[in-house]
Enzyme design. Sequence first.
Site, short mmCIF file in Angstrom:
data_model
loop_
_atom_site.label_atom_id
_atom_site.label_comp_id
_atom_site.label_asym_id
_atom_site.label_seq_id
_atom_site.Cartn_x
_atom_site.Cartn_y
_atom_site.Cartn_z
CG HIS A 34 -1.86 -1.12 1.34
ND1 HIS A 34 -1.66 -2.17 2.20
CD2 HIS A 34 -3.02 -1.37 0.69
CE1 HIS A 34 -2.67 -3.02 2.08
NE2 HIS A 34 -3.51 -2.57 1.17
CD GLN A 37 -14.07 -5.43 -1.48
OE1 GLN A 37 -14.35 -4.28 -1.78
NE2 GLN A 37 -12.84 -5.91 -1.61
CD GLN A 82 -9.58 -4.75 -6.35
OE1 GLN A 82 -10.23 -5.29 -5.47
NE2 GLN A 82 -8.48 -4.05 -6.09
#
Length: 285
Positions: free
Chosen positions: A36, A60, A152
């Site tokens: 991240h 999700q 994704q």
Amino acid sequence: MQTVHSLDPLRSAIQTLRQTGTVALVPTMGALHEGHLTLVREARKRADHVVVSIFVNPLQFGVNEDLDAYPRQLERDCNLLEPEGVALVWAPTVDAMYPQGFATNIAVTGVSDGLCGASRPGHFDGVATVVCKLFHQVLPDVALFGEKDWQQLAVIRRMARDLDLTRPHVDAIIGVDTVREEDGVARSSRNAYLTAEQRAAAVTLPTAMKAAIAAIEGGAPVAEALGDLEKALLAGGFASIDYAELRDAESLVPLDARSDRPMRLLVAARIGKARLIDNMAVVPR
């Protein structure tokens, strides 16, 4: 660094940021790690201000998945983000993101078919819905996502194009290379679920994938290379394999032979309490 939890303060903060430059968004579910932070550092190169969203998105997660167990550590996450020069953390409550009566669902067909879309029904509808909301809430100039979640990324790019969320011919959805540990295992918040023994065995995943890619690029039949990959994972300590497939990198159409277009090898496998996913590029013929 400012942290906000509801929509009105967010809009006010975004308006203030926009007075002095561009905005990049890094969407996350928290439990931040070096992967991240790599996205944040790349975002700082591409915009004047960086906004990080932290939201564990219930839409999700499927039945019997790890929604309740997913780590929530906002204070720790903010302590990691502040030294990175993040301007704003958007950490909405579930009620702020999905107020009472919320009834809208975004489904992206095609790229969401198969792979994680098959083993996690509804997952990508939840991803598309929350990311669409984040784009409208933050109105970023660019948004950055890790390539570890390749399907994704494909879903988000398709949604952004189809719903005119980005300008035509502008690459506003930025994919950033997967961040890996020294042994090659992809960084993931779910790695925390692994015991020391399971974490040592997890290296079988990138190792077996590299061997399969070498075989495919060397001319071996795709089915044979994938079969050897699955055998290696099971022998190396993985309990089961959700999928191991070669697909077109953009359309995610399944491939049974090496193509002259960019390709990805995508794998999801279970070890202990964790479901690990990974993907790597395959050189076109």
